[in-house]
Design an enzyme around this catalytic site. Sequence first.
Site, short mmCIF file in Angstrom:
data_model
loop_
_atom_site.label_atom_id
_atom_site.label_comp_id
_atom_site.label_asym_id
_atom_site.label_seq_id
_atom_site.Cartn_x
_atom_site.Cartn_y
_atom_site.Cartn_z
NE ARG A 187 -3.97 0.62 1.71
CZ ARG A 187 -5.23 0.81 2.08
NH1 ARG A 187 -5.51 1.66 3.05
NH2 ARG A 187 -6.22 0.18 1.47
CG HIS B 41 -8.08 0.10 -3.61
ND1 HIS B 41 -7.37 -1.00 -3.16
CD2 HIS B 41 -8.83 0.52 -2.54
CE1 HIS B 41 -7.67 -1.21 -1.88
NE2 HIS B 41 -8.55 -0.31 -1.49
CD GLN C 70 -12.89 -1.37 -2.00
OE1 GLN C 70 -12.15 -1.38 -1.03
NE2 GLN C 70 -14.15 -1.74 -1.92
CG ASP D 152 -13.26 6.61 -2.30
OD1 ASP D 152 -13.30 6.57 -1.05
OD2 ASP D 152 -12.19 6.47 -2.94
CB CYS E 182 -14.02 1.63 -1.23
SG CYS E 182 -13.58 3.37 -1.11
NE ARG F 190 -10.53 -5.04 -0.50
CZ ARG F 190 -9.79 -4.06 0.02
NH1 ARG F 190 -10.36 -2.96 0.44
NH2 ARG F 190 -8.47 -4.16 0.07
N1 CP Z 1 -11.46 0.13 1.42
C1 CP Z 1 -10.22 0.05 1.95
O1 CP Z 1 -9.22 -0.21 1.27
O2 CP Z 1 -10.21 0.27 3.29
P1 CP Z 1 -8.91 0.49 4.19
O3 CP Z 1 -8.28 1.78 3.74
O4 CP Z 1 -9.43 0.54 5.59
O5 CP Z 1 -7.96 -0.65 3.97
N1 NVA Z 2 -9.63 6.86 -2.38
C1 NVA Z 2 -9.38 6.45 -1.03
C2 NVA Z 2 -9.70 5.01 -0.86
C3 NVA Z 2 -9.53 4.45 0.52
C4 NVA Z 2 -9.83 3.00 0.59
C5 NVA Z 2 -7.93 6.74 -0.65
O1 NVA Z 2 -7.05 6.50 -1.49
O2 NVA Z 2 -7.69 7.22 0.44
#
Ligand code: CP
Ligand code: NVA
Length: 305
Positions: A101, A128, A131, A223, A263, A291
């Site tokens: 990440r 992502h 997701q 989102d 998400c 997920r």
């Molecule tokens: N939707 C998602 O990726 O959640 P987190 O940021 O909590 O991992």
């Molecule tokens: N678009 C958001 C998604 C979080 C799961 C981010 O990148 O923070």
Amino acid sequence: MKKDLLTIKDLTAKEIAELFSLTDKLKKNKAKFGQALFGKTLALIFQKPSNRTRVSFEVGMFQLGGHSLYLAPNEINLGVRESIADVAKTLSRYVDGIVLRTFEHKNCLEMSKAALIPVINGLSDFSHPCQALADLYTVQEKLKTLKGITLAYVGDGNNVCNSLIFICAKLGVNMNVGCPQGYEPDSGVLKEAQALAQETGGVINLFNDSSNAVKGADVIYTDVWASMGQEDEVKIRKEAFKNFQVNKELLSLAKKDALIMHCLPAHRGEEITGEVLDSRNAVVFDEAENRMHVQKAILIKLLGR
Ligand code: CP
Ligand code: NVA
């Protein structure tokens, strides 16, 4: 040869269908897969916070008989303490897969290039994919089909939106994106997806308002307006997105029983009202649960054997 999952483009429509069918099996018969990844270890390198991604990967790995290792931002200090390539090469000697990440998507590419083991993108600024896979699996589970479905995405043309565009185009699902001017999804993604959708029988439309995007939609998705790493833009984004809130009024333009998806994490009262998020048609926690099931299928496909 090792296979990565950095964006939805790494998967064919057939591979996605296979993942979904394996996910069905994993959901129905958890015990059967209790040893599927026995003796395997997954490293989770996270440069941003997480609830769902971290926990679902860790628990998923445990349920498959494997082990996981969470490496917090300060632990590895990616690219600062040592180069991404050196981290990748070292971890390739210890573990069987990496979930990354990160901020810039090029970090995923760099990691993938140097690693001898599969690299899974657990969210970058560009995409992502885990997701989007869980999202479309959830749509199929709830609506029993993906044929002729229209998914409306309202809000920021961000990482989640880019991945949804790719997967909808791959699977022939229609997608309407409604976002303010200047906050559109990646233009390359859009162009490529629109061309692909012509082959798969879907249509990807872009609107600069929310009403046209949700008209007749089967699924409404949103989102956050400011993603992780955009904290200093919160104020300016709140103003830019003020007409893009998913609320009761907007929902009256969609199909009566349209699914509500997010998400998560959600900012209640910003991109979505609490009332809509808690409503009967919201499937956000089933989506969050999926997920884990979908990622277990991904782990078996990439790390298995
Ligand atoms: N939707 C998602 O990726 O959640 P987190 O940021 O909590 O991992
Ligand atoms: N678009 C958001 C998604 C979080 C799961 C981010 O990148 O923070």
